[in-house]
Design a protein around this motif. Sequence first.
Motif, PDB file in Angstrom:
ATOM      1  N   GLU A 147     -10.192  76.712  38.228  1.00 51.67           N
ATOM      2  CA  GLU A 147     -11.271  77.201  37.364  1.00 51.67           C
ATOM      3  C   GLU A 147     -10.954  77.483  35.960  1.00 51.67           C
ATOM      4  O   GLU A 147     -11.674  77.543  35.047  1.00 51.67           O
ATOM      5  N   ARG A 148      -9.584  77.050  35.599  1.00 51.64           N
ATOM      6  CA  ARG A 148      -9.183  77.358  34.272  1.00 51.64           C
ATOM      7  C   ARG A 148      -9.117  75.780  33.684  1.00 51.64           C
ATOM      8  O   ARG A 148      -8.942  75.727  32.385  1.00 51.64           O
ATOM      9  N   MET A 149      -9.534  74.808  34.430  1.00 44.13           N
ATOM     10  CA  MET A 149      -9.640  73.443  33.932  1.00 44.13           C
ATOM     11  C   MET A 149     -11.130  73.529  33.235  1.00 44.13           C
ATOM     12  O   MET A 149     -12.098  74.142  33.922  1.00 44.13           O
ATOM     13  N   PRO A 150     -11.566  72.696  32.377  1.00 44.38           N
ATOM     14  CA  PRO A 150     -13.014  72.735  32.028  1.00 44.38           C
ATOM     15  C   PRO A 150     -13.902  72.131  32.557  1.00 44.38           C
ATOM     16  O   PRO A 150     -13.565  71.520  33.703  1.00 44.38           O
ATOM     17  N   GLU A 151     -15.091  72.810  32.524  1.00 46.16           N
ATOM     18  CA  GLU A 151     -16.111  72.387  33.588  1.00 46.16           C
ATOM     19  C   GLU A 151     -16.230  71.006  33.590  1.00 46.16           C
ATOM     20  O   GLU A 151     -16.970  70.158  34.515  1.00 46.16           O
ATOM     21  N   ARG A 152     -16.006  70.155  32.169  1.00 41.99           N
ATOM     22  CA  ARG A 152     -16.587  68.714  32.223  1.00 41.99           C
ATOM     23  C   ARG A 152     -15.235  68.132  31.457  1.00 41.99           C
ATOM     24  O   ARG A 152     -15.069  67.757  30.347  1.00 41.99           O
TER      25      ARG A 152
END
Lengths: 86, 153
Positions: free
Chosen positions: A50-55
Motif C-alpha cells: 500500500e506504500r506504492m502509488p495507486e498509479r
Amino acid sequence: MPTESLHVRCRFFARYAELLGTEELALTLPGRSLVRDAVRRVRQELPHGERMPERPLVAVNREHALADRPLADGDELAFLPPLAGG
Amino acid sequence: MAELPAVTRDPIDAGRLLAAVASPACGGTALFLGTVRAGPDDGPVIRIEYEAYVEMLEAEFLRIAAEATARWAEARVAVQHRVGPIPLGEPSIAVAVAAPHRAEAFAACRFAVDEAKRRLPVWKREVLADGTTQWRDNAGGRTPSRPSEPSGA
C-alpha cells in the motif's frame, strides 16, 4: 479464452524492490484483467504494497504501459519508481 | 552501426560512439555526454550507483534511437547508457549523432537525450561519504535507501 486465468510475472525495481522486500512476484489473475487490476492486487497482497502509488509507472513486456492496458498470459509487468536515467 | 551495446557496465568510450556514426556523407556530428555530478546542495556524494531494468533500458534506448532516425532520416545515431557504480565526473549516458548538416545533428541529439531522460528505466542511488545512501530521481526528489548489496540479498 477470456474466462481462463492469466499468469503475470511482476518485477520490482530500485526503491520499490526495497520497499516490498522482493524483486519478483508471480501473479495469477482472472482473464480480461487490466494493468490496474494487477497493481491493485500487488498493493493489497504484498507487505508494504500500500506504500506504492495507486498509479505507479509501469511497463508491460519492456514497454511503457497505461493502467487500462489488458494483460495477456505470460506478460511481464514491471513497476518502475520515478525515473532517474541520464 | 552495430556492435555498440546500448547498455554497458564499463566506462563509456565516446570515441567508439563517434566512430559508430562517422560517415563521409555527414558534415556535422553532435556528441552529448551526461556525467555524474554532485551539486552544491547534494551533500558529500562520493559516487552514484545506477540501477536499471536492463532488458527494457536496452530496448527503450534503441527505440529512441530509431525514432530519431525516423524523424531525421539522414542522421546516424549511436546511444549508450552505463550502469553500476560510476564515479563523479565520468559519463553515465552518451548520444552521438552525425548528419549532413549541424542543424539535424543538434536537433536529433537533443531529441534522443530528452527522450532518454523521460523514458529510460534507470535509478540513481547516491552514496554519501558517511556510507549512507539515498535514491535520487530526475525531479530532484530524494528517498533514503538501503546500502547496495549483491543481488539476492
